[in-house]
Design an enzyme around this catalytic site. Structure first.
Site, PDB file in Angstrom:
ATOM      1  N   ARG B  46      54.211  -9.167   0.100  1.00  0.00           N
ATOM      2  CA  ARG B  46      54.999 -10.160   0.822  1.00  0.00           C
ATOM      3  C   ARG B  46      54.777  -9.915   2.311  1.00  0.00           C
ATOM      4  O   ARG B  46      54.114  -8.963   2.713  1.00  0.00           O
ATOM      5  CB  ARG B  46      56.473 -10.172   0.450  1.00  0.00           C
ATOM      6  N   ALA B  48      54.247 -12.746   5.695  1.00  0.00           N
ATOM      7  CA  ALA B  48      53.358 -13.899   5.851  1.00  0.00           C
ATOM      8  C   ALA B  48      51.881 -13.505   6.019  1.00  0.00           C
ATOM      9  O   ALA B  48      51.016 -14.027   5.301  1.00  0.00           O
ATOM     10  CB  ALA B  48      53.848 -14.763   7.017  1.00  0.00           C
ATOM     11  N   ARG B  89      54.154 -19.562  -3.474  1.00  0.00           N
ATOM     12  CA  ARG B  89      55.319 -19.548  -2.572  1.00  0.00           C
ATOM     13  C   ARG B  89      55.121 -20.640  -1.516  1.00  0.00           C
ATOM     14  O   ARG B  89      54.060 -20.722  -0.902  1.00  0.00           O
ATOM     15  CB  ARG B  89      55.495 -18.177  -1.902  1.00  0.00           C
ATOM     16  N   ASP B 237      57.478 -16.779   9.128  1.00  0.00           N
ATOM     17  CA  ASP B 237      56.623 -17.265   8.037  1.00  0.00           C
ATOM     18  C   ASP B 237      55.997 -18.610   8.354  1.00  0.00           C
ATOM     19  O   ASP B 237      54.997 -18.995   7.745  1.00  0.00           O
ATOM     20  CB  ASP B 237      57.410 -17.353   6.736  1.00  0.00           C
TER      21      ASP B 237
END
Lengths: 345, 345
Positions: B46, B48, B89, B237
């Site tokens: 995880r 970005a 995602r 993000d």
């Protein structure tokens, strides 16, 4: 019908162990003052008004087997019990208020027999439970007057029946509005580290049939920005004479966020929570708790064991962020130094 | 030396399973695109920039066994792989940026053999890792220039090496200042619901020897009020052309609290995070995740199973709350519509 959080049953204290909710509903029968001290310390019973009741019943429990025959001897046992209970948790003033009230009652009948003094103490503790019920119902009515049909209400920590002997403070205002036929929707902060919002508030809303959405504390800002919330209602553990209010850690965050979003922020608390001896909130002692609540809170280690942790259990919201303080005698408005004093007259 | 978060080793992806930290350091060897999709979805990888790298290596993995001999057939496999990875995602733009870059690279050599295209894709993914390292080091220098000796820095979520291929974004700025000899102290929000602050940031600070205090998210307001914190540094993000920035849920809360306390609030993110196609943040898609992350997050049930839960994984901080955006090319200042555009020129 709300659960009785704490009661005197068959000569001893019975309380619901709130650390086991919502997965288990277990009542504990406590027969010694040490067990009651532990229950307060470990938050098996919590919420400022409920702590007050637990302390009063703790005094009854602590002195009931005192062999003293004279006031002087009994007074020594009473002081010892009282000082011991006072050491359980430092922030909620209701604890000290209840202990002080029990001592004054005992002193008022010091010329009677020790047995009579003991009976008087039990009567006083039971009267405090009745009083708590009346006070909560009155706060519920005053608080409900702030709630309009269709509103979303943000709550922090637990302020329902589990925080008092039976009915609750801030959450009871929402439940009262609900019973009046207003459509309401609770947004419950889960309230880290001990998750009273997730474990207790969410459970109470389900029991009562009040729509409730559980969120993480850090989501309070977003539900406000998305206009899901119209009002913030929280409780308090100690309110200074100027209206500064200590409450569960995170309450100050809610107050700042409410200000940013133009959302009214109210405290709902009985007058026994107001400490007129403190001019402002910076004198309220803040309990710091152990790091394990943060890195090992729920069955699994969630942080490195050697990390430094800061874990204040409460914070203080300054009076300028508070739209009003709902008490059993009505709603105090700024300036609180005057409005709170007037409540006691 | 920071851990390599994700790498290409012996013809496959190797990454550290971040869901097991800090109690277990386990590396996963992933040989199929399905495993990589799952690793992104479940947050084993995880952050970005790291998601961008994972997506690029996911493309390489997904097409490496393609039997296609002609561009038209290969292009179909490439599209399928890319669309599949895109579904993992929705919020981090780096995912789409990386997939788009891989597609353009493939197209640029479409007249070559499929084997040559595959080699070119792998080279591009490896170059993206090198680029990520250079970009992070540059952001670290720019970000460190904001930090003065003796300061406390609040962070949210994890923005260290684990959020990128190796070095990190916001947390790397703090580490860079530390290596420059400045005394710094990190206050790490634990970051509910998935506790990236507690599990990853705290762990990285210990590894690096940087003083760090872990707090619950709701305590950010208090550490600011107590002047323990001088600066807030977070990642992002996806950043819109006007500077509105999406980041881990709770970031908007930090920004509002920073404003209330007069504390500068900076985003640290590479230009690959900036989505110039979006005029403002209200168009950024926000991923909503399951309720079990909130009521069953710590290995034990912490809320009633039938309670409604709201679990947005991100929030958007409006540009007016952002003091500056630190990129690899320097620090963009308001108005961002101009300063961000200039960064790309």
């Amino acid at each position: 019908m709300p659960t009785e959080t704490i009661a005197w049953t068959d000569g001893h204290v019975r309380l619901i162990d709130q650390t086991l909710l919502p997965t288990e509903t277990r009542f504990l029968d406590l027969t010694t003052v040490e067990e009651i001290w532990e229950a307060i310390k470990m938050l098996r019973v919590r919420g400022a008004p409920a702590i007050g009741v637990a302390a009063a019943l703790g005094v009854v429990t602590g002195v009931k087997d005192s062999p003293a025959q004279r006031w002087e001897d009994f007074e020594r046992d009473l002081s010892k019990t009282s000082d011991y209970l006072a050491s359980s948790r430092p922030t909620a003033v209701n604890l000290f208020w209840a202990l002080d009230r029990m001592r004054r009652v005992a002193e008022s009948v010091r010329d009677q027999s020790v047995e009579a003094i003991k009976r008087r103490l039990l009567d006083e503790a039971l009267e405090m439970i009745e009083e708590d019920n009346r006070v909560c119902l009155a706060m519920g009515e005053h608080g409900a007057s702030l709630i309009e049909d269709g509103q979303g209400i943000l709550t922090h920590c637990n302020t329902g029946g589990l925080a008092t002997a039976k009915y609750g403070t801030a959450l009871n205002a929402v439940f009262t509005a609900h019973r009046q036929g207003k459509r309401v929707h609770v947004y419950a902060d889960e309230t880290r580290p001990l998750l009273q919002g997730a474990r207790l508030t969410a459970w109470e809303c389900l029991q009562e049939g009040v729509p409730c959405t559980l969120i993480c504390d850090s989501m309070a800002a977003v539900v406000m920005r998305e206009r899901k919330v119209d009002l913030a209602l929280v409780g308090s553990d100690r309110i200074a004479a100027n209206g500064d209010a200590a409450n569960k850690i995170g309450t100050y965050m809610v107050a700042v966020l409410a200000k940013e979003h133009g959302i009214p922020f109210y405290i709902v608390a009985p007058l026994s929570t107001v400490d007129m001896s403190l001019p402002s909130g910076d004198r309220i002692p803040i309990e710091e708790r152990g790091k394990e609540e943060i890195i090992q809170g729920f069955g699994r280690q969630t942080g490195p064991s050697d990390i430094e942790v800061y874990n204040p259990a409460f914070d203080v919201t300054p009076n300028h962020l508070i739209s009003g303080i709902v008490t059993e005698r009505g709603i105090a408005r700024p300036p609180y130094t005057e409005s709170l004093r007037a409540m006691f007259e």
